[in-house]
Design a protein around this motif. Structure first.
Motif, short mmCIF file in Angstrom:
data_model
loop_
_atom_site.label_atom_id
_atom_site.label_comp_id
_atom_site.label_asym_id
_atom_site.label_seq_id
_atom_site.Cartn_x
_atom_site.Cartn_y
_atom_site.Cartn_z
N GLY A 49 2.15 -0.01 -3.39
CA GLY A 49 0.74 -0.16 -3.72
C GLY A 49 0.53 -0.18 -5.22
N LEU A 50 -0.72 -0.31 -5.64
CA LEU A 50 -1.02 -0.50 -7.06
C LEU A 50 -2.02 0.53 -7.59
CD1 LEU A 50 -1.28 -4.41 -7.18
CD2 LEU A 50 0.68 -2.98 -7.75
N PHE A 51 -2.06 1.72 -6.99
CA PHE A 51 -3.03 2.72 -7.40
C PHE A 51 -2.32 3.91 -8.04
CE2 PHE A 51 -5.35 0.44 -4.07
CZ PHE A 51 -6.54 0.17 -4.74
N THR A 108 -2.91 7.47 -6.41
CA THR A 108 -2.08 7.91 -5.28
C THR A 108 -0.59 7.83 -5.60
OG1 THR A 108 -2.32 5.67 -4.37
CG2 THR A 108 -3.79 7.37 -3.52
N GLN A 109 -0.25 7.58 -6.88
CA GLN A 109 1.13 7.62 -7.34
C GLN A 109 2.03 6.65 -6.57
OE1 GLN A 109 1.92 11.80 -6.70
NE2 GLN A 109 0.86 12.43 -8.56
N ASP A 110 1.52 5.47 -6.30
CA ASP A 110 2.26 4.49 -5.50
C ASP A 110 3.58 4.13 -6.19
OD1 ASP A 110 0.10 4.58 -3.84
OD2 ASP A 110 -0.74 2.65 -4.44
N SER A 111 4.67 4.23 -5.43
CA SER A 111 6.01 4.11 -6.02
C SER A 111 6.94 3.30 -5.13
CB SER A 111 6.62 5.51 -6.23
OG SER A 111 5.75 6.36 -6.93
N SER A 141 0.85 -1.19 0.00
CA SER A 141 0.00 0.00 0.00
C SER A 141 0.89 1.24 0.00
CB SER A 141 -0.91 0.01 1.23
OG SER A 141 -1.68 1.19 1.28
N GLY A 142 0.59 2.22 -0.86
CA GLY A 142 1.36 3.45 -0.90
C GLY A 142 2.78 3.25 -1.40
#
Length: 425
Positions: free
Chosen positions: A107-109, A112-115, A85-86
């Motif tokens: 994360g995989l969203f 939210t720019q998950d990196s 997440s995140g």
């Protein structure tokens, strides 16, 4: 004039030395190496500015937040694993260095720019080097971090998601002075994606098995130098950008375009090589005042597809070799593709050079009226060998005024330029 006696000079020097230690000695004394044996986040919170956090082999839990100018240094087998997440590591301080780490588990969203590594605006001058950044949504996101460096990393994106759901290997937003160099990037969506930025340098990266190797949007005064794009949909896509230098890059076995321009102006494209059969070596759409010189364009379905009102482009010194169609230009204007007595090399130009000056004695036209008819009406291919079409071709060769407009090279080169020695790769 006041003169200091010898013992007074010694006293003054001692005072200056003491002042130096007072001002600078504390920082040097505070900077230290920290060997982590417990929780990594706790060690980061307890570290002081300038400390190096040294990690031995093992798996350390993320997510991590760096809010001080510290370094995290790993050796073999150091894994930072996120929670899914995140971000795995978020950097909110300048002067941070991350090196020798394997970073995974973001994360995989995209919302939210998950990196794997997220460099915020505060991360000025951060250095991300010699890491393995694996299976994250976005590998490294340089989000406004000026002068950040992303160097010599192995970055592997997701393969288990649809292309539009994947993130990019390195993503840059509004980060003047950022440098991305020496990375090996595979999978994910785009290798390097930059938007709304300026004065960036992307060089010596090896990018393969993505959509676009390098993707520019609204980014100006930047350089793309000596990168290799292999097996991607498009090698180098320059869109809505100005004053970009594309120099010394290679597009090998890309599928659709080697180099693409879309509303790109005042771009320099010099000494690049596009080989291995994309549909179009170079595609130019509504792009003006560009310099395209000394590039090797070989083995494509179309060498250059030139369209949508592109004007005042300088296209000289290039080698068009064994493209099924050297140029596709649907228009009625004449476009001169030579300058100062130097044009381009065309592998299908059967010409003579009686005076031995290296320039063909006759002008070269890559297209004629029948080409334009076929581009507008593809079903007309059925008539290619008909007497009427053969008569039309003969009439154009005998009476050049019948040509409807198009590309003209008034000084075609007789030989491939020496710096473009070519063989199929």
């Amino acid at each position: 004039m006041q003169v200091l006696l010898p013992h007074k000079i010694g006293d003054a020097a001692g005072i200056i030395f003491a002042a130096f230690l007072f001002l600078f000695g504390d920082f040097e004394a505070a900077a230290k190496d920290i060997a982590v044996t417990g929780k990594l986040q706790l060690a980061l919170e307890q570290a002081e500015a300038g400390d190096r956090v040294l990690l031995s082999a093992g798996t350390y839990a993320g997510p991590l937040l760096l809010s001080k100018p510290v370094s995290i240094i790993g050796g073999g087998g150091v894994i930072i694993k996120g929670s899914g997440s995140g971000n795995v590591i978020t950097v909110k301080s300048g002067g941070v260095r991350l090196s020798g780490l394997t970073i995974t588990g973001s994360g995989l969203f995209l919302e939210t720019q998950d990196s794997g590594i997220f460099l915020s605006k505060q991360a000025t001058g951060a250095v991300i080097e010699d890491n393995k950044i694996l299976d994250n949504l976005i590998g490294v996101y340089v989000w406004g971090a000026k002068d950040a460096i992303v160097r010599n990393n192995i970055i592997r994106g997701r393969q288990d998601m649809r292309m539009n759901e994947r993130g990019n290997g390195v993503q840059v937003w509004n980060a003047p002075g950022a440098i991305v160099e020496g990375n090996d990037i595979q999978y994910g969506r785009d290798g390097i994606f930059v938007t709304t930025s300026k004065e960036n340098i992307f060089r010596n990266n090896n990018i393969h098995d993505v959509r676009f190797a390098v993707h520019y949007m609204y980014t100006n005064k930047s350089k793309v130098v000596n990168n290799i794009s292999t097996g991607n949909d498009i090698g180098f896509a320059i869109m809505f950008s100005t004053h970009v230098e594309i120099t010394g890059n290679r597009s090998i076995n890309d599928r659709e375009r080697g180099i693409l321009f879309n509303y790109a102006n005042r771009v320099k494209v010099l000494n690049n090589r596009v080989t291995g059969g994309p549909e179009k070596c170079i595609f130019i759409y509504n792009s003006n005042r560009n310099i395209i010189q000394d590039n090797l364009l070989a083995g494509c379905d179309i060498g250059v597809h030139f369209t949508a009102g592109s004007e005042k482009n300088d296209i000289t010194g290039n080698a068009f070799i064994d493209n099924r169609t050297q140029v596709k230009y649907v228009g009625t204007r004449w476009l001169e593709w030579s300058k100062d007595g130097r044009g381009n090399y065309w592998s299908d130009n059967s010409a003579f050079d009686m005076d031995g000056d290296g320039i063909s004695d006759n002008i070269y036209r890559p297209n004629d009226l029948t080409d334009q008819i076929l581009w507008r009406y593809p079903s007309a291919k059925l008539l290619m060998n008909s007497p009427a079409v053969l008569l039309l071709k003969w009439a154009q060769s005998a009476f050049p005024a019948l040509h409807p407009g198009g590309v003209v090279d008034s000084a075609p080169l007789m030989k491939i330029p020496q710096n473009m020695a070519y063989k199929y790769e």
